[in-house]
Design an enzyme around this catalytic site. Structure first.
Site, mmCIF file in Angstrom:
data_model
loop_
_atom_site.group_PDB
_atom_site.id
_atom_site.type_symbol
_atom_site.label_atom_id
_atom_site.label_comp_id
_atom_site.label_asym_id
_atom_site.label_seq_id
_atom_site.Cartn_x
_atom_site.Cartn_y
_atom_site.Cartn_z
ATOM 1 N N ASP A 73 -25.859 -11.888 -18.176
ATOM 2 C CA ASP A 73 -26.036 -12.865 -17.102
ATOM 3 C C ASP A 73 -25.188 -12.515 -15.886
ATOM 4 N N SER B 51 -24.441 -24.094 -23.822
ATOM 5 C CA SER B 51 -25.475 -23.437 -24.623
ATOM 6 C C SER B 51 -26.272 -24.412 -25.479
ATOM 7 N N GLU C 81 -26.968 -23.826 -28.347
ATOM 8 C CA GLU C 81 -26.337 -23.778 -29.682
ATOM 9 C C GLU C 81 -25.547 -25.060 -29.967
ATOM 10 N N TYR D 221 -18.977 -20.597 -32.768
ATOM 11 C CA TYR D 221 -19.404 -20.428 -31.366
ATOM 12 C C TYR D 221 -19.910 -21.768 -30.807
ATOM 13 N N LYS E 261 -18.337 -23.958 -27.745
ATOM 14 C CA LYS E 261 -19.130 -24.318 -26.555
ATOM 15 C C LYS E 261 -19.121 -25.834 -26.322
ATOM 16 N N HIS F 208 -31.904 -16.815 -23.328
ATOM 17 C CA HIS F 208 -32.579 -16.044 -22.278
ATOM 18 C C HIS F 208 -32.232 -14.581 -22.434
ATOM 19 N N ARG G 158 -30.042 -7.348 -22.107
ATOM 20 C CA ARG G 158 -29.551 -8.034 -23.294
ATOM 21 C C ARG G 158 -28.845 -7.038 -24.216
ATOM 22 N N THR H 225 -33.766 -10.308 -30.058
ATOM 23 C CA THR H 225 -34.878 -9.851 -29.199
ATOM 24 C C THR H 225 -34.743 -8.369 -28.873
ATOM 25 N N ARG H 226 -33.561 -8.003 -28.381
ATOM 26 C CA ARG H 226 -33.356 -6.612 -27.941
ATOM 27 C C ARG H 226 -33.293 -5.678 -29.147
HETATM 28 P P1 NAP Z 1 -22.779 -11.354 -22.893
HETATM 29 O O1 NAP Z 1 -23.785 -10.364 -22.405
HETATM 30 O O2 NAP Z 1 -22.332 -11.254 -24.308
HETATM 31 O O3 NAP Z 1 -21.502 -11.268 -21.936
HETATM 32 C C1 NAP Z 1 -20.288 -11.855 -22.276
HETATM 33 C C2 NAP Z 1 -19.258 -11.501 -21.224
HETATM 34 O O4 NAP Z 1 -18.013 -12.131 -21.549
HETATM 35 C C3 NAP Z 1 -18.959 -9.983 -21.097
HETATM 36 O O5 NAP Z 1 -18.925 -9.639 -19.733
HETATM 37 C C4 NAP Z 1 -17.578 -9.858 -21.709
HETATM 38 O O6 NAP Z 1 -16.788 -8.828 -21.149
HETATM 39 C C5 NAP Z 1 -16.969 -11.202 -21.304
HETATM 40 N N1 NAP Z 1 -15.775 -11.512 -22.084
HETATM 41 C C6 NAP Z 1 -15.614 -11.487 -23.432
HETATM 42 N N2 NAP Z 1 -14.335 -11.790 -23.763
HETATM 43 C C7 NAP Z 1 -13.680 -12.021 -22.600
HETATM 44 C C8 NAP Z 1 -12.337 -12.341 -22.294
HETATM 45 N N3 NAP Z 1 -11.402 -12.484 -23.239
HETATM 46 N N4 NAP Z 1 -12.006 -12.501 -20.990
HETATM 47 C C9 NAP Z 1 -12.926 -12.332 -20.011
HETATM 48 N N5 NAP Z 1 -14.209 -12.014 -20.248
HETATM 49 C C10 NAP Z 1 -14.582 -11.851 -21.527
HETATM 50 O O7 NAP Z 1 -23.304 -12.842 -22.676
HETATM 51 P P2 NAP Z 1 -24.511 -13.384 -21.754
HETATM 52 O O8 NAP Z 1 -25.754 -13.365 -22.551
HETATM 53 O O9 NAP Z 1 -24.453 -12.716 -20.437
HETATM 54 O O10 NAP Z 1 -24.102 -14.916 -21.627
HETATM 55 C C11 NAP Z 1 -23.290 -15.376 -20.545
HETATM 56 C C12 NAP Z 1 -22.688 -16.725 -20.927
HETATM 57 O O11 NAP Z 1 -23.727 -17.658 -21.171
HETATM 58 C C13 NAP Z 1 -21.846 -16.707 -22.196
HETATM 59 O O12 NAP Z 1 -20.815 -17.650 -22.020
HETATM 60 C C14 NAP Z 1 -22.794 -17.196 -23.270
HETATM 61 O O13 NAP Z 1 -22.075 -17.777 -24.333
HETATM 62 C C15 NAP Z 1 -23.602 -18.202 -22.485
HETATM 63 N N6 NAP Z 1 -24.977 -18.440 -22.932
HETATM 64 C C16 NAP Z 1 -25.822 -17.388 -23.090
HETATM 65 C C17 NAP Z 1 -27.139 -17.628 -23.444
HETATM 66 C C18 NAP Z 1 -28.122 -16.495 -23.618
HETATM 67 O O14 NAP Z 1 -29.175 -16.710 -24.231
HETATM 68 N N7 NAP Z 1 -27.846 -15.316 -23.079
HETATM 69 C C19 NAP Z 1 -27.587 -18.948 -23.638
HETATM 70 C C20 NAP Z 1 -26.685 -19.989 -23.449
HETATM 71 C C21 NAP Z 1 -25.380 -19.733 -23.072
HETATM 72 P P3 NAP Z 1 -16.597 -7.393 -21.878
HETATM 73 O O15 NAP Z 1 -17.846 -6.667 -21.595
HETATM 74 O O16 NAP Z 1 -15.426 -6.811 -21.214
HETATM 75 O O17 NAP Z 1 -16.385 -7.685 -23.322
HETATM 76 O O1 G4F Z 2 -30.511 -13.349 -30.990
HETATM 77 P P1 G4F Z 2 -29.544 -14.194 -31.716
HETATM 78 O O2 G4F Z 2 -28.316 -13.540 -32.233
HETATM 79 O O3 G4F Z 2 -29.229 -15.414 -30.758
HETATM 80 P P2 G4F Z 2 -28.648 -16.897 -31.015
HETATM 81 O O4 G4F Z 2 -27.900 -16.965 -32.283
HETATM 82 O O5 G4F Z 2 -29.778 -17.844 -30.846
HETATM 83 O O6 G4F Z 2 -27.608 -17.042 -29.827
HETATM 84 C C1 G4F Z 2 -27.955 -16.673 -28.480
HETATM 85 O O7 G4F Z 2 -28.513 -17.786 -27.830
HETATM 86 C C2 G4F Z 2 -27.611 -18.912 -27.656
HETATM 87 C C3 G4F Z 2 -28.401 -20.024 -26.959
HETATM 88 O O8 G4F Z 2 -29.064 -20.806 -27.911
HETATM 89 C C4 G4F Z 2 -26.423 -18.453 -26.846
HETATM 90 F F1 G4F Z 2 -25.592 -19.502 -26.604
HETATM 91 C C5 G4F Z 2 -25.696 -17.341 -27.582
HETATM 92 O O9 G4F Z 2 -24.619 -16.870 -26.775
HETATM 93 C C6 G4F Z 2 -26.674 -16.175 -27.800
HETATM 94 O O10 G4F Z 2 -27.011 -15.636 -26.546
HETATM 95 O O11 G4F Z 2 -30.275 -14.869 -32.976
HETATM 96 C C7 G4F Z 2 -31.469 -15.607 -32.850
HETATM 97 C C8 G4F Z 2 -32.027 -15.915 -34.228
HETATM 98 C C9 G4F Z 2 -31.016 -16.522 -35.205
HETATM 99 O O12 G4F Z 2 -31.640 -17.573 -35.871
HETATM 100 C C10 G4F Z 2 -30.701 -15.404 -36.178
HETATM 101 O O13 G4F Z 2 -30.343 -15.825 -37.485
HETATM 102 O O14 G4F Z 2 -32.449 -14.691 -34.826
HETATM 103 C C11 G4F Z 2 -32.040 -14.694 -36.182
HETATM 104 N N1 G4F Z 2 -31.970 -13.307 -36.660
HETATM 105 C C12 G4F Z 2 -32.706 -12.784 -37.672
HETATM 106 N N2 G4F Z 2 -32.400 -11.506 -37.861
HETATM 107 C C13 G4F Z 2 -31.185 -12.342 -36.183
HETATM 108 C C14 G4F Z 2 -31.441 -11.201 -36.936
HETATM 109 N N3 G4F Z 2 -30.275 -12.338 -35.185
HETATM 110 C C15 G4F Z 2 -29.632 -11.180 -34.907
HETATM 111 N N4 G4F Z 2 -28.746 -11.160 -33.884
HETATM 112 N N5 G4F Z 2 -29.844 -10.043 -35.640
HETATM 113 C C16 G4F Z 2 -30.735 -10.005 -36.682
HETATM 114 O O15 G4F Z 2 -30.915 -8.964 -37.325
#
Ligand code: NAP
Ligand code: G4F
Length: 328
Positions: free
Chosen positions: A13, A127, A129, A151, A155, A181, A186, A192-193
């Protein structure tokens, strides 16, 4: 020029938001942790306009210094331990960064000047979550929280402390409750990825199968590029508030597999997918589907990429990356 400070700049993000704000004319500053962060090269090469600022969400003085250096109008807190599976093994670290990190950043804003005339606007990455074992379907801003992982618990704390600081100290603090998202940026650890990358590699003959956990979970998956716009819109309103951001559709991992394999001409994914209990979580979130009516009506936000479009985009990206990597 308005100035934005982003934590989590090296994450999915953070990259999308940096690009979005730069195109809007912002000066963009990004918190980078560690003495030799492996993602610094990516930042330098693909986002040369981002001004990196050292610091860590575990370290309050570094956050104060970072805000003094960047003097932001807007702060986006995207930094977190964001991988739910990892949070079960490193629960204390997750609570410290994903939970207490929010408190530290809010305190830093208060110290540097977040109230009265010098009003920094704050966005917290909450989130879906937090809904965990969902109490109603679909989930909206009023749905009670029932987190199912360290987690999710962290949150909830980050969300509640953001609301509390808004109410206690008159901070312009918003919380976006974003549903999953995804996109080409990702991390490979997310499902997904992991799937789109494996599909590309299977198509190119680089691997035979992919091993997953629970295939029954359902998620409301959108495109990250659409979601960062909602973050920005929240900070442009007259009043701070909290918003659910979601597509309003839910899909299972089996549906994701079917679409991703179909994209490379494979009609039956079953022979290519294995399951291993090590990928199952101690507690699972079975179903997420968001009601983003508030964001759509008040912010005028709507997603542009649908689920099949998202899967296509990700598979095509992984085919490109894997072919070029393996043709060298
Ligand atoms: P991400 O790709 O895992 O990125 C996480 C970021 O946090 C990285 O830049 C990481 O830096 C940084 N970070 C980790 N530990 C840190 C620390 N101690 N101090 C400062 N920075 C630190 O996550 P994302 O998907 O972009 O998500 C962005 C935010 O939205 C997160 O807070 C996530 O929990 C929240 N969120 C994501 C989703 C989703 O579906 N993507 C949905 C809801 C909420 P390094 O690279 O240096 O480790
Ligand atoms: O892709 P996931 O690891 O995402 P999850 O757990 O939904 O969390 C992501 O979305 C949250 C928003 O709702 C964010 F807050 C959070 O930071 C993150 O971005 O898993 C999605 C689903 C889960 O139910 C998991 O059990 O996929 C299932 N799954 C099944 N096999 C797997 C796998 N997940 C992962 N990562 N790897 C597997 O092999």
């Amino acid at each position: 020029m308005p100035r934005a400070f982003i934590t989590g700049i090296t994450g999915q993000d953070g990259q999308h938001l940096a690009e979005f704000l730069h195109n809007k004319g912002y000066d963009v500053f990004g918190l980078v942790k560690g003495q030799n962060n492996p993602r610094m090269d990516l930042l330098r090469d693909e986002f040369p306009f981002v001004q990196p600022v050292p610091g860590d969400l575990a370290d309050l003085p570094s956050l104060v210094k970072a805000l003094e250096t960047s003097q932001p109008d807007e702060v986006y807190n995207l930094g977190a331990i964001s991988f739910v599976a990892m949070s079960f093994n490193q629960a204390e670290l997750t609570a410290n960064i994903t939970g207490l990190g929010v408190l530290r950043l809010l305190e830093a804003i208060r110290m540097v000047g977040g109230t009265s005339n010098n009003k920094i606007r704050f966005y917290q990455a909450s989130s879906s979550e937090m809904f965990g074992k969902v109490r109603e379907t679909p989930q909206n801003e009023m749905t009670p929280f029932h987190p199912r992982s360290p987690y999710g618990c962290a949150k909830v704390f980050g969300h509640d402390i953001t609301v509390n600081y808004r109410e206690s100290y008159d901070l312009f603090a918003c919380s976006g409750i974003l549903f999953n998202h995804e996109g080409p940026r990702r991390g490979l650890e997310f499902v997904t990825r992991k799937i789109t990358n494996a599909v590309a590699r299977i198509k190119l003959g680089l691997q035979d199968s992919v091993t997953l956990g629970n295939l029954d979970a359902k998620r409301d998956w959108g495109y990250a590029g659409d979601y960062v716009k909602a973050m920005w819109l929240m900070l442009q309103q007259d009043q701070p508030d909290d918003y659910v951001v979601a597509t309003g559709e839910t899909h299972s991992i089996e549906e994701l597999l079917a679409l991703a394999f179909a994209e490379v001409g494979i009609d039956d994914w079953h022979p290519y997918v294995k399951q291993d209990p090590k990928y199952f979580r101690p507690a699972e979130v079975d179903l997420l589907i968001g009601d983003s009516t508030k964001a759509r009506t008040k912010l005028g936000w709507a997603p542009e990429v649908d689920f099949p479009g998202l899967v296509k985009l990700m598979v095509e990206n992984d085919l490109r990356i894997e072919s070029s990597r393996n043709s060298r």
